[in-house]
Structure formats: C-alpha cells, structure tokens
Design a protein around this motif. Structure first.
Motif, PDB file in Angstrom:
ATOM      1  N   VAL A   1       8.183   0.435  -6.201  1.00  0.00           N
ATOM      2  CA  VAL A   1       8.072  -0.612  -5.185  1.00  0.00           C
ATOM      3  C   VAL A   1       6.622  -0.890  -4.821  1.00  0.00           C
ATOM      4  CG1 VAL A   1       8.722  -1.268  -2.829  1.00  0.00           C
ATOM      5  CG2 VAL A   1      10.335  -0.006  -4.271  1.00  0.00           C
ATOM      6  N   LYS A   2       5.876   0.167  -4.525  1.00  0.00           N
ATOM      7  CA  LYS A   2       4.477   0.020  -4.112  1.00  0.00           C
ATOM      8  C   LYS A   2       3.639   1.125  -4.715  1.00  0.00           C
ATOM      9  CE  LYS A   2       5.273  -1.938   0.476  1.00  0.00           C
ATOM     10  NZ  LYS A   2       4.996  -1.786   1.917  1.00  0.00           N
TER      11      LYS A   2
ATOM     12  N   GLU B   1       1.920  12.055   3.425  1.00  0.00           N
ATOM     13  CA  GLU B   1       0.607  11.400   3.283  1.00  0.00           C
ATOM     14  C   GLU B   1       0.762  10.047   2.579  1.00  0.00           C
ATOM     15  OE1 GLU B   1      -3.410  10.915   3.808  1.00  0.00           O
ATOM     16  OE2 GLU B   1      -2.271  12.650   4.513  1.00  0.00           O
ATOM     17  N   ALA B   2       1.576   9.994   1.529  1.00  0.00           N
ATOM     18  CA  ALA B   2       1.788   8.743   0.797  1.00  0.00           C
ATOM     19  C   ALA B   2       2.493   7.716   1.671  1.00  0.00           C
ATOM     20  CB  ALA B   2       2.595   9.006  -0.472  1.00  0.00           C
ATOM     21  N   GLU B   3       3.504   8.152   2.395  1.00  0.00           N
ATOM     22  CA  GLU B   3       4.215   7.221   3.280  1.00  0.00           C
ATOM     23  C   GLU B   3       3.276   6.644   4.331  1.00  0.00           C
ATOM     24  OE1 GLU B   3       8.310   6.972   5.958  1.00  0.00           O
ATOM     25  OE2 GLU B   3       7.639   8.924   5.216  1.00  0.00           O
ATOM     26  N   LYS B   4       2.439   7.486   4.897  1.00  0.00           N
ATOM     27  CA  LYS B   4       1.456   7.052   5.901  1.00  0.00           C
ATOM     28  C   LYS B   4       0.472   6.046   5.298  1.00  0.00           C
ATOM     29  CE  LYS B   4      -2.239   9.018   8.715  1.00  0.00           C
ATOM     30  NZ  LYS B   4      -2.976  10.247   9.018  1.00  0.00           N
TER      31      LYS B   4
ATOM     32  N   SER C   1      -7.555   8.312  -4.481  1.00  0.00           N
ATOM     33  CA  SER C   1      -6.246   8.865  -4.141  1.00  0.00           C
ATOM     34  C   SER C   1      -5.225   7.744  -4.243  1.00  0.00           C
ATOM     35  CB  SER C   1      -6.260   9.456  -2.730  1.00  0.00           C
ATOM     36  OG  SER C   1      -7.113  10.580  -2.683  1.00  0.00           O
ATOM     37  N   TYR C   2      -3.965   8.125  -4.494  1.00  0.00           N
ATOM     38  CA  TYR C   2      -2.908   7.140  -4.711  1.00  0.00           C
ATOM     39  C   TYR C   2      -1.682   7.490  -3.880  1.00  0.00           C
ATOM     40  CZ  TYR C   2      -5.623   5.576  -8.703  1.00  0.00           C
ATOM     41  OH  TYR C   2      -6.632   5.074  -9.490  1.00  0.00           O
ATOM     42  N   ALA C   3      -1.027   6.436  -3.398  1.00  0.00           N
ATOM     43  CA  ALA C   3       0.248   6.574  -2.703  1.00  0.00           C
ATOM     44  C   ALA C   3       1.257   5.693  -3.427  1.00  0.00           C
ATOM     45  CB  ALA C   3       0.112   6.143  -1.250  1.00  0.00           C
ATOM     46  N   VAL C   4       2.461   6.247  -3.670  1.00  0.00           N
ATOM     47  CA  VAL C   4       3.466   5.525  -4.448  1.00  0.00           C
ATOM     48  C   VAL C   4       4.818   5.592  -3.738  1.00  0.00           C
ATOM     49  CG1 VAL C   4       4.649   5.395  -6.680  1.00  0.00           C
ATOM     50  CG2 VAL C   4       2.258   6.127  -6.587  1.00  0.00           C
TER      51      VAL C   4
END
Length: 190
Positions: A185-186, A88-91, A135-138
């Motif tokens: 990185v992100k 989910e985070a990569e997407k 929500s957070y993606a790292v």
C-alpha cells in the motif's frame, strides 16, 4: 631324587647364590569363605560409572534447559524488535499522502505456506536506491476475495546503506481460509 635336586636348584637360584635369601616354606592356603555373602556387592567402578552417568545426564538436562531458555529469549527479542519496527513504520507513515516516495524501492514475494506452517507470509525486499543512508517504512494490507482489507501490517528497514537490501517478512495473523491477498500500500523513505 630328581625332584629334590630340581627344588634345591630353584631355591639356590632364588637366593642369588649368596646364601642371604630366604625361601618360603609355607603352603598356600585357600581363602576363608565364611566372610563371603551370596549377594554381590556393587564395585567401586560400578558406583563411579553410575555417578558419572548421573552427572552427564544432569549436565545434558541443564544444557537443554539453558538452550531452551536462550531460544525463548531470542524469540522474545526478535518479537520485541519486530513490534518496535512495526510501531516505528506505522508512525512514519501517519502523515504520508498517497503511496509514498519509495514504492519503487520495495518488492514483495509470497512465501509458500508449506515453509511457514500454513501461515500467509510475504517477504519484502527493500533496496536503498539512493546515494545516502536511509530508513524505510512499509505498509502491507491483506485483502479478502472481495477486495476488503481485513488486516494491515507494518514493517521497515532502518539506516540502510546506499545500494544495500533488507528483507523483512510480514505475517498475517488471520486463518488460512478464506484466502487473502497481500498488497503493498505504502512505502516511505525517510
């Protein structure tokens, strides 16, 4: 004569004085030893104890097996949740330009390899600093001593309430040597 008076008094006491009692006149006899064997037979108590011990051992074995199965199920569940969170985070980070809008909401702390079984791991602290659920993606890259990215890992937090934190751990799958350096990185809030 004294002895016969004593026996007569004892018998009178047993009879209650009414003459209706009967006195035992037989002489005690020794048990018949012809039916005894030289080998002791297991008693009912010993058999019962043995059965109880076997039952407890079987119950303990079943409980240990059940606990092991539950632990395996839990580990598989955590692994599946981690894989889902990573995907989910990569997407969510696919179309993000630059470092993302939430780098300032993510902190990173290395964990001692003595606590992680020699595996390189970092704990992220994701804090929702907004006034709305988010929500957070790292993305975390692991770099070798020359600065080359040798591994990329993703994680995140879902539906984090305002002011709340979540602390996922990211593990490297690479060997302990050469030493790798994790780099944030992100980080994207969505």
């Amino acid at each position: 004569m004294v002895a016969s008076a004593f026996v007569a008094g004892a018998l009178a006491g047993c009879g209650g004085g009414g003459g209706g009692g009967s006195a035992a006149t037989g002489t005690p006899t020794a048990p018949q030893t012809g039916t005894f064997s030289a080998q002791p037979l297991p008693s009912a108590i010993a058999s019962s104890a043995s059965a109880a011990i076997s039952s407890v051992q079987a119950s303990a074995s079943a409980a240990a097996s059940s606990a092991s199965a539950r632990a395996s199920e839990f580990e598989a569940s955590v692994s599946a949740q981690s894989a889902r969170r990573s995907a989910e985070a990569e997407k969510a980070l696919k179309g993000v330009k630059g470092r993302g809008n939430a780098v300032s909401e993510v902190g990173m702390t290395g964990l001692p390899t003595a606590q992680t079984g020699g595996v390189l791991a970092v704990m992220l602290t994701i804090t929702n600093k907004t006034d709305r659920k988010a929500s957070y993606a790292v993305q975390v890259d692991f770099e070798d001593p020359h600065g080359k990215v040798v591994e990329t890992r993703y994680t995140g937090a879902e539906n984090l309430e305002p002011g709340k934190k979540e602390q996922p751990i990211v593990f490297s799958r690479r060997p302990a040597e050469p030493k790798l350096t994790p780099r944030l990185v992100k980080a994207q809030r969505y």
